[in-house]
Design a protein around this motif. Structure first.
Motif, PDB file in Angstrom:
ATOM      1  N   GLN A 111      61.846  38.081  25.396  1.00  0.00           N
ATOM      2  CA  GLN A 111      60.706  37.924  24.496  1.00  0.00           C
ATOM      3  C   GLN A 111      59.639  37.046  25.144  1.00  0.00           C
ATOM      4  O   GLN A 111      59.965  36.002  25.720  1.00  0.00           O
ATOM      5  CB  GLN A 111      61.153  37.289  23.170  1.00  0.00           C
ATOM      6  CG  GLN A 111      59.995  37.157  22.185  1.00  0.00           C
ATOM      7  CD  GLN A 111      60.385  36.535  20.855  1.00  0.00           C
ATOM      8  OE1 GLN A 111      59.544  36.264  20.038  1.00  0.00           O
ATOM      9  NE2 GLN A 111      61.676  36.303  20.642  1.00  0.00           N
ATOM     10  N   PRO A 112      58.375  37.445  25.067  1.00  0.00           N
ATOM     11  CA  PRO A 112      57.318  36.616  25.661  1.00  0.00           C
ATOM     12  C   PRO A 112      57.295  35.212  25.053  1.00  0.00           C
ATOM     13  O   PRO A 112      57.502  35.040  23.854  1.00  0.00           O
ATOM     14  CB  PRO A 112      56.044  37.376  25.312  1.00  0.00           C
ATOM     15  CG  PRO A 112      56.482  38.781  25.066  1.00  0.00           C
ATOM     16  CD  PRO A 112      57.846  38.670  24.476  1.00  0.00           C
ATOM     17  N   LEU A 113      57.082  34.221  25.881  1.00  0.00           N
ATOM     18  CA  LEU A 113      56.944  32.854  25.406  1.00  0.00           C
ATOM     19  C   LEU A 113      55.584  32.679  24.752  1.00  0.00           C
ATOM     20  O   LEU A 113      54.643  33.448  24.992  1.00  0.00           O
ATOM     21  CB  LEU A 113      57.102  31.879  26.570  1.00  0.00           C
ATOM     22  CG  LEU A 113      58.452  31.895  27.296  1.00  0.00           C
ATOM     23  CD1 LEU A 113      58.407  30.957  28.494  1.00  0.00           C
ATOM     24  CD2 LEU A 113      59.577  31.506  26.352  1.00  0.00           C
ATOM     25  N   THR A 114      55.460  31.640  23.938  1.00  0.00           N
ATOM     26  CA  THR A 114      54.174  31.397  23.283  1.00  0.00           C
ATOM     27  C   THR A 114      53.095  31.015  24.278  1.00  0.00           C
ATOM     28  O   THR A 114      51.919  31.052  23.953  1.00  0.00           O
ATOM     29  CB  THR A 114      54.305  30.286  22.231  1.00  0.00           C
ATOM     30  OG1 THR A 114      54.757  29.089  22.860  1.00  0.00           O
ATOM     31  CG2 THR A 114      55.255  30.683  21.128  1.00  0.00           C
ATOM     32  N   THR A 115      53.483  30.645  25.479  1.00  0.00           N
ATOM     33  CA  THR A 115      52.493  30.295  26.503  1.00  0.00           C
ATOM     34  C   THR A 115      51.940  31.518  27.223  1.00  0.00           C
ATOM     35  O   THR A 115      50.964  31.414  27.958  1.00  0.00           O
ATOM     36  CB  THR A 115      53.118  29.355  27.541  1.00  0.00           C
ATOM     37  OG1 THR A 115      54.341  29.935  28.032  1.00  0.00           O
ATOM     38  CG2 THR A 115      53.425  27.997  26.934  1.00  0.00           C
ATOM     39  N   GLU A 116      52.551  32.682  27.031  1.00  0.00           N
ATOM     40  CA  GLU A 116      52.082  33.904  27.674  1.00  0.00           C
ATOM     41  C   GLU A 116      50.950  34.513  26.859  1.00  0.00           C
ATOM     42  O   GLU A 116      51.041  34.676  25.649  1.00  0.00           O
ATOM     43  CB  GLU A 116      53.224  34.899  27.832  1.00  0.00           C
ATOM     44  CG  GLU A 116      54.328  34.398  28.766  1.00  0.00           C
ATOM     45  CD  GLU A 116      55.464  35.385  28.886  1.00  0.00           C
ATOM     46  OE1 GLU A 116      55.204  36.599  28.940  1.00  0.00           O
ATOM     47  OE2 GLU A 116      56.630  34.945  28.925  1.00  0.00           O
ATOM     48  N   LEU A 117      49.879  34.882  27.541  1.00  0.00           N
ATOM     49  CA  LEU A 117      48.683  35.369  26.867  1.00  0.00           C
ATOM     50  C   LEU A 117      48.867  36.778  26.341  1.00  0.00           C
ATOM     51  O   LEU A 117      49.553  37.600  26.949  1.00  0.00           O
ATOM     52  CB  LEU A 117      47.493  35.350  27.828  1.00  0.00           C
ATOM     53  CG  LEU A 117      47.131  34.022  28.485  1.00  0.00           C
ATOM     54  CD1 LEU A 117      45.944  34.212  29.423  1.00  0.00           C
ATOM     55  CD2 LEU A 117      46.832  32.960  27.447  1.00  0.00           C
ATOM     56  N   VAL A 118      48.240  37.069  25.210  1.00  0.00           N
ATOM     57  CA  VAL A 118      48.101  38.463  24.797  1.00  0.00           C
ATOM     58  C   VAL A 118      47.109  39.125  25.759  1.00  0.00           C
ATOM     59  O   VAL A 118      46.357  38.457  26.466  1.00  0.00           O
ATOM     60  CB  VAL A 118      47.637  38.580  23.332  1.00  0.00           C
ATOM     61  CG1 VAL A 118      48.678  38.010  22.388  1.00  0.00           C
ATOM     62  CG2 VAL A 118      46.283  37.897  23.108  1.00  0.00           C
TER      63      VAL A 118
ATOM     64  N   ARG B  35      50.475  32.981  21.329  1.00  0.00           N
ATOM     65  CA  ARG B  35      50.989  34.104  20.542  1.00  0.00           C
ATOM     66  C   ARG B  35      52.124  33.585  19.666  1.00  0.00           C
ATOM     67  O   ARG B  35      52.585  32.449  19.826  1.00  0.00           O
ATOM     68  CB  ARG B  35      51.502  35.223  21.450  1.00  0.00           C
ATOM     69  CG  ARG B  35      52.679  34.794  22.313  1.00  0.00           C
ATOM     70  CD  ARG B  35      53.373  36.002  22.907  1.00  0.00           C
ATOM     71  NE  ARG B  35      52.588  36.571  23.997  1.00  0.00           N
ATOM     72  CZ  ARG B  35      52.413  37.862  24.202  1.00  0.00           C
ATOM     73  NH1 ARG B  35      52.968  38.729  23.372  1.00  0.00           N
ATOM     74  NH2 ARG B  35      51.722  38.319  25.211  1.00  0.00           N
ATOM     75  N   LEU B  36      52.605  34.442  18.796  1.00  0.00           N
ATOM     76  CA  LEU B  36      53.762  34.118  17.974  1.00  0.00           C
ATOM     77  C   LEU B  36      55.009  34.772  18.555  1.00  0.00           C
ATOM     78  O   LEU B  36      54.923  35.786  19.251  1.00  0.00           O
ATOM     79  CB  LEU B  36      53.559  34.601  16.537  1.00  0.00           C
ATOM     80  CG  LEU B  36      52.353  34.043  15.779  1.00  0.00           C
ATOM     81  CD1 LEU B  36      52.328  34.600  14.360  1.00  0.00           C
ATOM     82  CD2 LEU B  36      52.350  32.522  15.767  1.00  0.00           C
ATOM     83  N   PHE B  37      56.173  34.186  18.269  1.00  0.00           N
ATOM     84  CA  PHE B  37      57.438  34.825  18.614  1.00  0.00           C
ATOM     85  C   PHE B  37      57.693  35.985  17.652  1.00  0.00           C
ATOM     86  O   PHE B  37      57.322  35.944  16.478  1.00  0.00           O
ATOM     87  CB  PHE B  37      58.589  33.828  18.493  1.00  0.00           C
ATOM     88  CG  PHE B  37      58.642  32.802  19.588  1.00  0.00           C
ATOM     89  CD1 PHE B  37      58.923  33.164  20.893  1.00  0.00           C
ATOM     90  CD2 PHE B  37      58.407  31.463  19.311  1.00  0.00           C
ATOM     91  CE1 PHE B  37      58.994  32.219  21.902  1.00  0.00           C
ATOM     92  CE2 PHE B  37      58.472  30.509  20.312  1.00  0.00           C
ATOM     93  CZ  PHE B  37      58.756  30.891  21.615  1.00  0.00           C
ATOM     94  N   TYR B  38      58.365  37.014  18.149  1.00  0.00           N
ATOM     95  CA  TYR B  38      58.767  38.102  17.262  1.00  0.00           C
ATOM     96  C   TYR B  38      59.788  37.590  16.245  1.00  0.00           C
ATOM     97  O   TYR B  38      60.625  36.736  16.566  1.00  0.00           O
ATOM     98  CB  TYR B  38      59.378  39.254  18.063  1.00  0.00           C
ATOM     99  CG  TYR B  38      58.386  39.951  18.959  1.00  0.00           C
ATOM    100  CD1 TYR B  38      57.304  40.652  18.426  1.00  0.00           C
ATOM    101  CD2 TYR B  38      58.520  39.905  20.338  1.00  0.00           C
ATOM    102  CE1 TYR B  38      56.387  41.282  19.246  1.00  0.00           C
ATOM    103  CE2 TYR B  38      57.612  40.536  21.173  1.00  0.00           C
ATOM    104  CZ  TYR B  38      56.541  41.226  20.622  1.00  0.00           C
ATOM    105  OH  TYR B  38      55.627  41.843  21.440  1.00  0.00           O
ATOM    106  N   PRO B  39      59.751  38.084  15.020  1.00  0.00           N
ATOM    107  CA  PRO B  39      60.681  37.627  13.985  1.00  0.00           C
ATOM    108  C   PRO B  39      62.126  37.992  14.323  1.00  0.00           C
ATOM    109  O   PRO B  39      62.395  38.994  14.987  1.00  0.00           O
ATOM    110  CB  PRO B  39      60.210  38.366  12.733  1.00  0.00           C
ATOM    111  CG  PRO B  39      58.806  38.789  13.020  1.00  0.00           C
ATOM    112  CD  PRO B  39      58.753  39.033  14.489  1.00  0.00           C
ATOM    113  N   ASN B  40      63.053  37.193  13.848  1.00  0.00           N
ATOM    114  CA  ASN B  40      64.467  37.413  14.147  1.00  0.00           C
ATOM    115  C   ASN B  40      64.963  38.763  13.649  1.00  0.00           C
ATOM    116  O   ASN B  40      65.779  39.419  14.310  1.00  0.00           O
ATOM    117  CB  ASN B  40      65.309  36.299  13.518  1.00  0.00           C
ATOM    118  CG  ASN B  40      65.171  34.987  14.264  1.00  0.00           C
ATOM    119  OD1 ASN B  40      64.823  34.962  15.441  1.00  0.00           O
ATOM    120  ND2 ASN B  40      65.447  33.886  13.581  1.00  0.00           N
ATOM    121  N   THR B  41      64.497  39.203  12.473  1.00  0.00           N
ATOM    122  CA  THR B  41      64.965  40.483  11.947  1.00  0.00           C
ATOM    123  C   THR B  41      64.543  41.631  12.851  1.00  0.00           C
ATOM    124  O   THR B  41      65.284  42.603  13.023  1.00  0.00           O
ATOM    125  CB  THR B  41      64.420  40.723  10.532  1.00  0.00           C
ATOM    126  OG1 THR B  41      62.988  40.561  10.527  1.00  0.00           O
ATOM    127  CG2 THR B  41      65.052  39.781   9.533  1.00  0.00           C
TER     128      THR B  41
END
Length: 501
Positions: A489-496, A470-476
């Motif tokens: 925030q979910p890590l990129t290793t965590e599945l959708v 997955r992608l990280f949520y944007p900083n804004t």
């Protein structure tokens, strides 16, 4: 920050985005109450939402997914960073301007302005809204959905709830969340209603052809069902049967009816893959060696149509269809000079940027149904649709003698072995066909684990053992909507929700 959030979530902000087809002076020189903004004509908004959707799929989100799925390799700047799985702190513009402040906002304003009097416009917008929300939730997981796109300049909704991805796909009556499937069904129903205004030339894709929009909507249902098919096989099967019961004319069965956003050769109107790779950042990415090696083994005739040849490079890879130079994803070898790099060719970018960005396609429909029939143990139809998908992709790419390829490579075009092996065959061919749309191939990889891709040799510490899921949520968004954003925030290793790999 308030202004940025307002742009992303206020419907009135779509005025500025939709006005991209107007001259700046004409748009600004109006005599009106600033607290009661003008209504943008749906014809302007429809053009805008289609153009923005194509741009979103072909811009930075298209680049990162093409890198993660190893169609391309990053050799400098952002693509190089993405190729080592360093994704944190990116995609603010994509989230704020292309999605929530772009295609989604424009779609919602069409719906609000036309539902009562011109529901055909509203129907088109609902289909585009469903696609853009699927695009958004597929990349990030839980996202603002049911409470997004609400409010106005006077009472903006600056902090919409993050809905669970499962609820976005399946709906949740208790939380008043409409499923993506029902949003598409609602859009399709609108297309049969009397309408004072109907799209024409303002429709970049189908020029107002309602029958083709219905095919797009029904094929979109197949796409959504396919996305959740591993997680929710019963629901996926029910939706696919629902669509198939409408008959073959209800879905896209011809390349001519693909939903694809057109582009031109003039600066500012070029395919975003071309604009990036040939105009603004020509030294950032090139053909992935993983993709090159895969198509070399398969003797695939699409390779020179997808990527340029490099006959002058003595260190290049020789294939049955030409000489190419790839680069290992996140590799450490010296980068070849520009003339010796295989880059996107005419199928993806055109000769001068005029190739379309492909959103929903005939080959996609065929591969989805091949996978569906395989899941039903109907190998006759699975085989038929598998070859139909390959044929549609090769035809679209410009292969001139598909029959010869089939004859010369029977093991490639014939499903064989157990169901896992056959699924691998289907998804691998779909992965090849999706060059120019990394998002769709990224979806398939995360839900099936195919094709087999190797992790890069020097991955980011945030995704050290697998390709990011997955992608990280944007900083804004983290700053502006901290009350609702998932924490931590979910890590990129965590599945959708719908993924297994």
């Amino acid at each position: 920050m308030i202004q940025s959030t307002l742009v992303r979530y206020s419907l009135a902000a779509a005025l500025g985005l939709a006005a991209m087809g107007c001259k700046k002076d004409d748009f600004l020189n109006v005599n009106t109450d600033p607290n009661r903004p003008l209504t943008v004509p749906p014809s302007v908004l429809l053009t805008g939402v289609q153009a923005t959707t194509g741009f979103a799929v072909g811009n930075d989100l298209g680049r990162v997914t093409a890198l993660l799925i190893q169609h391309t390799a990053g050799i400098a700047n952002q693509p190089r960073t993405y190729d080592t799985y360093q994704l944190r702190g990116s995609y603010d513009n994509q989230w704020n301007q292309e999605l929530y402040g772009g295609g989604l906002n424009q779609s919602q304003q069409i719906i609000n302005n036309t539902q009562d009097t011109s529901p055909v416009y509203a129907g088109f917008a609902k289909l585009l809204k469903a696609y853009n929300f699927a695009f958004t939730t597929d990349l990030w997981g839980d996202v603002p959905y049911s409470q997004a796109l609400q409010g106005n300049l006077a009472t903006p909704n600056l902090q919409p709830r993050f809905d669970k991805q499962e609820d976005i796909y399946k709906g949740n009556a208790q939380l008043e969340i409409q499923s993506l499937f029902d949003l598409v069904r609602e859009g399709l129903a609108d297309l049969d209603k009397p309408s004072a205004l109907k799209p024409g030339a303002d429709d970049l894709v189908y020029k107002g052809d309602i029958a083709k929009w219905k095919q797009f909507g029904n094929t979109l249902l197949l796409k959504l069902a396919n996305t959740i098919s591993v997680k929710e096989p019963a629901l996926a099967t029910a939706v696919i049967k629902e669509v198939l019961a409408k008959g073959p004319s209800a879905i896209i069965t011809s390349n001519a009816n693909d939903f694809q956003v057109p582009y031109g050769t003039s600066v500012g109107n070029q395919n975003p893959f071309y604009a990036y790779n040939y105009v603004t950042r020509p030294d950032d990415q090139m053909l992935s060696q993983r993709f090159l090696d895969s198509l070399r083994v398969l003797r695939d005739p699409r390779l020179p149509l997808f990527f340029t040849t490099t006959p002058a490079n003595s260190a290049a890879t020789t294939t049955a269809v030409g000489i190419f130079t790839g680069y290992d994803n996140a590799g450490t070898a010296p980068v070849p000079i520009r003339a010796n790099r295989s880059r996107y060719n005419a199928y993806v970018v055109g000769a001068s940027g005029e190739a379309p960005v492909r959103i929903i396609t005939n080959f996609q429909r065929a591969f989805i149904l091949a996978e569906y029939y395989l899941s039903q143990n109907d190998l006759v139809n699975a085989q038929k649709l598998f070859q139909e998908g390959i044929t549609a992709s090769m035809t679209k790419a410009g292969v001139t003698d598909i029959t010869k390829y089939f004859t010369d490579n029977p093991k490639v075009v014939t499903l064989a072995g157990d169901n896992k092996r056959m699924l691998n065959q289907i998804i691998t061919q779909k992965w090849i066909a999706w060059v120019g749309n990394g998002y769709e191939a990224y979806n398939d990889y995360r839900r099936t684990g195919y094709p087999r891709l190797a992790i890069v040799t020097n991955p980011s510490s945030e995704s050290p053992t697998s390709i990011p899921s997955r992608l990280f949520y944007p900083n804004t968004e983290i700053t502006a909507n901290s009350t609702n954003i998932p924490t931590p925030q979910p890590l990129t290793t965590e599945l959708v929700w719908w993924a297994i790999k």
